[in-house]
Design an enzyme around this catalytic site. Sequence first.
Site, mmCIF file in Angstrom:
data_model
loop_
_atom_site.group_PDB
_atom_site.id
_atom_site.type_symbol
_atom_site.label_atom_id
_atom_site.label_comp_id
_atom_site.label_asym_id
_atom_site.label_seq_id
_atom_site.Cartn_x
_atom_site.Cartn_y
_atom_site.Cartn_z
ATOM 1 N N ASP A 35 0.675 -1.378 0.321
ATOM 2 C CA ASP A 35 0.224 0.541 -0.012
ATOM 3 C C ASP A 35 0.676 1.283 0.099
ATOM 4 O O ASP A 35 1.825 1.392 0.341
ATOM 5 C CB ASP A 35 -0.758 -0.264 1.493
ATOM 6 C CG ASP A 35 -1.743 0.992 1.426
ATOM 7 O OD1 ASP A 35 -2.178 1.565 0.227
ATOM 8 O OD2 ASP A 35 -1.786 1.825 2.773
ATOM 9 N N PHE A 36 0.289 2.252 -0.392
ATOM 10 C CA PHE A 36 0.711 3.860 -0.302
ATOM 11 C C PHE A 36 0.735 4.441 0.852
ATOM 12 O O PHE A 36 2.010 4.126 2.005
ATOM 13 C CB PHE A 36 0.560 4.582 -1.505
ATOM 14 C CG PHE A 36 1.467 5.841 -1.836
ATOM 15 C CD1 PHE A 36 3.168 5.327 -2.172
ATOM 16 C CD2 PHE A 36 0.954 6.953 -1.441
ATOM 17 C CE1 PHE A 36 3.689 6.791 -1.828
ATOM 18 C CE2 PHE A 36 1.786 7.794 -0.965
ATOM 19 C CZ PHE A 36 3.189 7.990 -1.789
ATOM 20 N N ASP A 37 0.010 5.153 1.726
ATOM 21 C CA ASP A 37 -0.281 5.827 2.305
ATOM 22 C C ASP A 37 -0.473 5.046 3.632
ATOM 23 O O ASP A 37 -1.045 4.059 4.347
ATOM 24 C CB ASP A 37 -2.159 6.764 2.544
ATOM 25 C CG ASP A 37 -2.000 7.526 1.341
ATOM 26 O OD1 ASP A 37 -1.286 9.484 1.588
ATOM 27 O OD2 ASP A 37 -2.015 7.847 0.332
ATOM 28 N N ASP A 221 -2.131 -0.793 5.407
ATOM 29 C CA ASP A 221 -2.663 -0.259 7.817
ATOM 30 C C ASP A 221 -3.867 -0.244 7.444
ATOM 31 O O ASP A 221 -3.769 0.070 8.694
ATOM 32 C CB ASP A 221 -1.390 0.572 7.355
ATOM 33 C CG ASP A 221 -1.840 2.119 6.471
ATOM 34 O OD1 ASP A 221 -2.222 2.832 7.258
ATOM 35 O OD2 ASP A 221 -1.942 1.777 5.701
#
Length: 279
Positions: A35-37, A221
Amino acid sequence: MGSQPEPLPTPVTQYGRDGLAAILARPERAVIAVDFDGTLAEIVADPEQARAHPDAVPALAALAPHVASVAVVTGRPAGVAVRYGGFAGVPGLEHLVVLGHYGAERWDAVTGTVHTPDPHPGVAAARAELPGFLEAHGAWRGTWVEEKGQAVAVHTRRAQDPQAAFEALRAPLTDLAAQHGLVIEPGRMVLELRPPGMDKGVALTAYLREVGAESVLYAGDDLGDLPAFGAVEKLRSDGMPGLLVAADTVIDELAEKGDLLLDGPASVATFLKALATHM
Protein backbone atom coordinates in the site's frame (compact mmCIF):
# COMPACT_ATOMS: atom_id res chain seq x y z
CA MET A 1 34.69 -11.12 5.78
CA GLY A 2 31.46 -9.41 4.70
CA SER A 3 29.01 -8.15 7.27
CA GLN A 4 26.08 -10.35 8.14
CA PRO A 5 22.65 -9.20 6.88
CA GLU A 6 20.34 -7.66 9.47
CA PRO A 7 18.14 -10.35 11.07
CA LEU A 8 14.57 -10.56 9.83
CA PRO A 9 11.72 -10.46 12.34
CA THR A 10 9.91 -13.77 12.75
CA PRO A 11 6.25 -13.81 11.70
CA VAL A 12 3.88 -14.67 14.54
CA THR A 13 1.90 -17.26 12.53
CA GLN A 14 2.87 -20.48 10.78
CA TYR A 15 1.27 -19.19 7.58
CA GLY A 16 3.50 -16.16 7.80
CA ARG A 17 6.64 -18.17 8.51
CA ASP A 18 5.88 -20.44 5.55
CA GLY A 19 5.23 -17.40 3.37
CA LEU A 20 8.50 -15.74 4.29
CA ALA A 21 10.40 -18.99 3.75
CA ALA A 22 8.88 -19.42 0.29
CA ILE A 23 9.72 -15.84 -0.70
CA LEU A 24 13.33 -16.30 0.39
CA ALA A 25 13.64 -19.73 -1.23
CA ARG A 26 12.49 -18.56 -4.68
CA PRO A 27 12.44 -14.76 -4.73
CA GLU A 28 12.34 -14.73 -8.53
CA ARG A 29 8.77 -16.11 -8.32
CA ALA A 30 7.63 -13.77 -5.53
CA VAL A 31 5.60 -10.56 -5.76
CA ILE A 32 6.13 -7.81 -3.19
CA ALA A 33 2.96 -5.69 -3.04
CA VAL A 34 2.55 -2.68 -0.77
CA ASP A 35 0.00 0.00 0.00
CA PHE A 36 1.08 3.67 -0.22
CA ASP A 37 -0.47 5.91 2.46
CA GLY A 38 0.40 4.68 5.93
CA THR A 39 2.68 1.96 4.56
CA LEU A 40 5.24 3.71 2.36
CA ALA A 41 4.18 7.26 3.36
CA GLU A 42 3.22 8.69 6.73
CA ILE A 43 -0.43 9.60 7.27
CA VAL A 44 -0.70 13.40 7.22
CA ALA A 45 -3.56 15.87 7.75
CA ASP A 46 -3.43 17.04 4.13
CA PRO A 47 -3.25 14.05 1.74
CA GLU A 48 -1.67 16.27 -0.91
CA GLN A 49 1.38 16.60 1.35
CA ALA A 50 1.96 12.85 1.67
CA ARG A 51 5.32 11.65 0.38
CA ALA A 52 7.09 8.32 0.51
CA HIS A 53 9.38 7.84 3.50
CA PRO A 54 12.98 8.63 2.46
CA ASP A 55 14.01 5.01 2.98
CA ALA A 56 11.01 3.44 1.21
CA VAL A 57 11.99 3.86 -2.44
CA PRO A 58 15.62 2.75 -1.90
CA ALA A 59 14.30 -0.35 -0.11
CA LEU A 60 11.94 -1.19 -2.97
CA ALA A 61 14.74 -0.59 -5.49
CA ALA A 62 16.99 -2.98 -3.57
CA LEU A 63 14.29 -5.66 -3.59
CA ALA A 64 13.04 -5.32 -7.15
CA PRO A 65 15.96 -6.96 -9.01
CA HIS A 66 15.56 -10.12 -6.93
CA VAL A 67 11.79 -10.71 -7.24
CA ALA A 68 9.23 -11.34 -9.96
CA SER A 69 7.64 -7.95 -9.40
CA VAL A 70 7.17 -5.04 -7.02
CA ALA A 71 3.71 -3.46 -7.06
CA VAL A 72 2.21 -0.51 -5.22
CA VAL A 73 -1.52 -1.05 -4.66
CA THR A 74 -3.30 2.14 -3.63
CA GLY A 75 -6.63 3.91 -3.52
CA ARG A 76 -4.99 7.01 -4.93
CA PRO A 77 -4.96 7.75 -8.66
CA ALA A 78 -1.98 5.89 -10.10
CA GLY A 79 -0.31 9.03 -11.43
CA VAL A 80 -0.62 10.80 -8.09
CA ALA A 81 0.96 7.85 -6.28
CA VAL A 82 3.83 7.88 -8.77
CA ARG A 83 4.46 11.61 -8.16
CA TYR A 84 4.11 11.49 -4.39
CA GLY A 85 6.15 8.31 -4.20
CA GLY A 86 8.91 9.54 -6.48
CA PHE A 87 8.81 6.20 -8.32
CA ALA A 88 9.55 7.32 -11.89
CA GLY A 89 13.05 6.95 -13.25
CA VAL A 90 14.46 5.16 -10.21
CA PRO A 91 17.29 2.70 -11.00
CA GLY A 92 16.11 -0.75 -9.97
CA LEU A 93 12.43 0.10 -10.35
CA GLU A 94 12.32 -0.05 -14.14
CA HIS A 95 9.54 -2.66 -13.94
CA LEU A 96 7.54 -1.23 -11.03
CA VAL A 97 3.76 -1.36 -11.38
CA VAL A 98 1.37 0.97 -9.56
CA LEU A 99 -2.23 -0.26 -9.33
CA GLY A 100 -4.20 2.90 -8.55
CA HIS A 101 -7.85 3.46 -7.64
CA TYR A 102 -7.89 0.00 -6.06
CA GLY A 103 -6.70 -1.51 -9.33
CA ALA A 104 -8.94 0.37 -11.75
CA GLU A 105 -5.89 2.31 -12.98
CA ARG A 106 -2.41 1.06 -13.77
CA TRP A 107 0.96 2.75 -14.25
CA ASP A 108 3.88 0.76 -15.63
CA ALA A 109 7.40 2.09 -15.21
CA VAL A 110 8.37 0.36 -18.48
CA THR A 111 6.15 2.70 -20.50
CA GLY A 112 5.70 5.55 -18.03
CA THR A 113 2.01 5.70 -18.89
CA VAL A 114 -1.25 5.33 -16.97
CA HIS A 115 -4.10 3.20 -18.26
CA THR A 116 -7.43 4.40 -16.87
CA PRO A 117 -11.09 3.52 -17.49
CA ASP A 118 -13.81 5.98 -18.39
CA PRO A 119 -15.12 7.74 -15.25
CA HIS A 120 -18.28 6.42 -13.61
CA PRO A 121 -21.10 8.99 -14.04
CA GLY A 122 -22.12 8.56 -10.41
CA VAL A 123 -18.83 10.05 -9.23
CA ALA A 124 -19.55 13.38 -10.91
CA ALA A 125 -23.13 13.39 -9.62
CA ALA A 126 -22.07 12.65 -6.03
CA ARG A 127 -19.28 15.23 -6.22
CA ALA A 128 -21.77 17.91 -7.26
CA GLU A 129 -24.03 17.10 -4.30
CA LEU A 130 -21.34 16.95 -1.62
CA PRO A 131 -21.03 20.65 -0.65
CA GLY A 132 -24.75 21.00 0.08
CA PHE A 133 -24.89 17.50 1.53
CA LEU A 134 -22.14 18.19 4.06
CA GLU A 135 -23.67 21.51 5.07
CA ALA A 136 -27.12 19.93 5.52
CA HIS A 137 -25.54 17.38 7.86
CA GLY A 138 -23.70 20.05 9.83
CA ALA A 139 -20.39 18.58 8.80
CA TRP A 140 -18.92 21.23 6.54
CA ARG A 141 -16.65 22.74 9.21
CA GLY A 142 -13.36 20.88 9.27
CA THR A 143 -14.25 18.33 6.60
CA TRP A 144 -12.41 18.38 3.31
CA VAL A 145 -13.39 16.92 -0.07
CA GLU A 146 -10.60 15.35 -2.13
CA GLU A 147 -11.04 15.08 -5.89
CA LYS A 148 -9.64 11.73 -7.04
CA GLY A 149 -10.83 11.54 -10.65
CA GLN A 150 -12.31 8.04 -10.50
CA ALA A 151 -13.59 8.67 -6.96
CA VAL A 152 -14.27 11.42 -4.44
CA ALA A 153 -13.33 11.33 -0.75
CA VAL A 154 -14.47 13.17 2.37
CA HIS A 155 -11.78 13.63 5.02
CA THR A 156 -12.65 14.33 8.66
CA ARG A 157 -9.10 14.49 10.05
CA ARG A 158 -9.27 18.31 10.37
CA ALA A 159 -12.64 18.34 12.17
CA GLN A 160 -12.79 19.33 15.83
CA ASP A 161 -13.68 15.71 16.69
CA PRO A 162 -12.46 13.66 13.70
CA GLN A 163 -13.82 10.31 14.87
CA ALA A 164 -17.25 11.73 15.73
CA ALA A 165 -17.46 13.44 12.34
CA PHE A 166 -16.41 10.21 10.64
CA GLU A 167 -19.09 8.17 12.42
CA ALA A 168 -21.78 10.81 11.85
CA LEU A 169 -21.12 10.85 8.10
CA ARG A 170 -20.58 7.16 7.47
CA ALA A 171 -24.23 6.10 7.12
CA PRO A 172 -25.44 9.21 5.20
CA LEU A 173 -22.51 9.01 2.78
CA THR A 174 -23.17 5.29 2.30
CA ASP A 175 -26.74 6.18 1.28
CA LEU A 176 -25.50 8.95 -1.04
CA ALA A 177 -23.07 6.54 -2.69
CA ALA A 178 -25.80 3.94 -3.22
CA GLN A 179 -28.08 6.55 -4.84
CA HIS A 180 -25.44 7.07 -7.52
CA GLY A 181 -24.41 3.45 -8.02
CA LEU A 182 -21.24 3.82 -5.96
CA VAL A 183 -19.84 2.12 -2.86
CA ILE A 184 -18.28 3.64 0.24
CA GLU A 185 -14.70 2.79 1.21
CA PRO A 186 -13.91 3.78 4.80
CA GLY A 187 -10.36 4.51 5.87
CA ARG A 188 -8.49 6.34 8.62
CA MET A 189 -10.65 9.46 9.01
CA VAL A 190 -11.72 9.32 5.36
CA LEU A 191 -14.81 8.06 3.53
CA GLU A 192 -14.37 7.48 -0.20
CA LEU A 193 -17.18 7.17 -2.72
CA ARG A 194 -16.07 5.05 -5.67
CA PRO A 195 -17.42 2.70 -8.35
CA PRO A 196 -18.13 -0.91 -7.33
CA GLY A 197 -16.51 -4.04 -8.69
CA MET A 198 -12.88 -3.36 -7.85
CA ASP A 199 -10.92 -3.57 -4.64
CA LYS A 200 -7.35 -4.28 -3.65
CA GLY A 201 -8.08 -7.98 -3.31
CA VAL A 202 -9.44 -8.27 -6.84
CA ALA A 203 -6.55 -6.20 -8.20
CA LEU A 204 -3.88 -8.17 -6.33
CA THR A 205 -5.27 -11.58 -7.29
CA ALA A 206 -5.45 -10.62 -10.97
CA TYR A 207 -1.91 -9.25 -10.95
CA LEU A 208 -0.46 -12.33 -9.25
CA ARG A 209 -2.05 -14.49 -11.92
CA GLU A 210 -0.72 -12.21 -14.66
CA VAL A 211 2.90 -12.54 -13.54
CA GLY A 212 2.66 -16.20 -12.55
CA ALA A 213 3.62 -15.59 -8.93
CA GLU A 214 4.30 -18.53 -6.64
CA SER A 215 4.40 -16.51 -3.41
CA VAL A 216 3.38 -13.04 -2.25
CA LEU A 217 4.05 -10.45 0.43
CA TYR A 218 1.37 -7.83 0.98
CA ALA A 219 1.81 -4.88 3.35
CA GLY A 220 -0.98 -2.47 4.29
CA ASP A 221 -2.28 -0.39 7.16
CA ASP A 222 -5.92 0.54 6.58
CA LEU A 223 -9.44 -0.80 6.11
CA GLY A 224 -9.04 -0.61 2.33
CA ASP A 225 -6.28 -3.22 2.65
CA LEU A 226 -8.58 -5.82 4.20
CA PRO A 227 -9.69 -7.18 0.79
CA ALA A 228 -6.03 -7.70 -0.14
CA PHE A 229 -5.44 -9.48 3.16
CA GLY A 230 -8.50 -11.62 2.42
CA ALA A 231 -7.20 -12.40 -1.06
CA VAL A 232 -3.87 -13.58 0.32
CA GLU A 233 -5.67 -15.74 2.88
CA LYS A 234 -7.71 -17.31 0.06
CA LEU A 235 -4.59 -17.90 -2.02
CA ARG A 236 -2.87 -19.51 0.97
CA SER A 237 -5.80 -21.88 1.40
CA ASP A 238 -5.33 -22.80 -2.27
CA GLY A 239 -1.64 -23.53 -1.74
CA MET A 240 0.18 -20.26 -2.54
CA PRO A 241 2.42 -19.17 0.35
CA GLY A 242 1.94 -15.58 1.46
CA LEU A 243 3.10 -13.16 4.13
CA LEU A 244 0.72 -10.49 5.47
CA VAL A 245 2.39 -7.42 6.96
CA ALA A 246 0.31 -5.05 9.07
CA ALA A 247 2.23 -1.82 8.54
CA ASP A 248 0.57 -0.26 11.57
CA THR A 249 -1.48 -1.64 14.46
CA VAL A 250 -4.07 1.20 14.54
CA ILE A 251 -6.67 -0.90 12.68
CA ASP A 252 -7.53 -3.88 14.87
CA GLU A 253 -8.83 -6.01 12.00
CA LEU A 254 -5.51 -5.75 10.18
CA ALA A 255 -3.43 -6.33 13.30
CA GLU A 256 -5.43 -9.48 14.01
CA LYS A 257 -4.82 -10.82 10.50
CA GLY A 258 -1.20 -9.73 10.14
CA ASP A 259 1.58 -12.31 10.28
CA LEU A 260 4.06 -9.54 10.97
CA LEU A 261 3.20 -6.35 12.88
CA LEU A 262 5.24 -3.23 12.14
CA ASP A 263 5.07 0.37 13.30
CA GLY A 264 4.62 2.59 10.28
CA PRO A 265 6.52 3.47 7.10
CA ALA A 266 9.96 3.72 8.69
CA SER A 267 9.63 0.19 10.05
CA VAL A 268 8.27 -1.07 6.72
CA ALA A 269 11.25 0.41 4.87
CA THR A 270 13.67 -1.14 7.36
CA PHE A 271 12.02 -4.53 6.96
CA LEU A 272 12.00 -4.39 3.15
CA LYS A 273 15.64 -3.37 3.08
CA ALA A 274 16.55 -6.24 5.39
CA LEU A 275 14.51 -8.63 3.23
CA ALA A 276 16.54 -7.55 0.19
CA THR A 277 19.81 -8.33 1.97
CA HIS A 278 18.61 -11.89 2.60
CA MET A 279 18.08 -12.44 -1.14
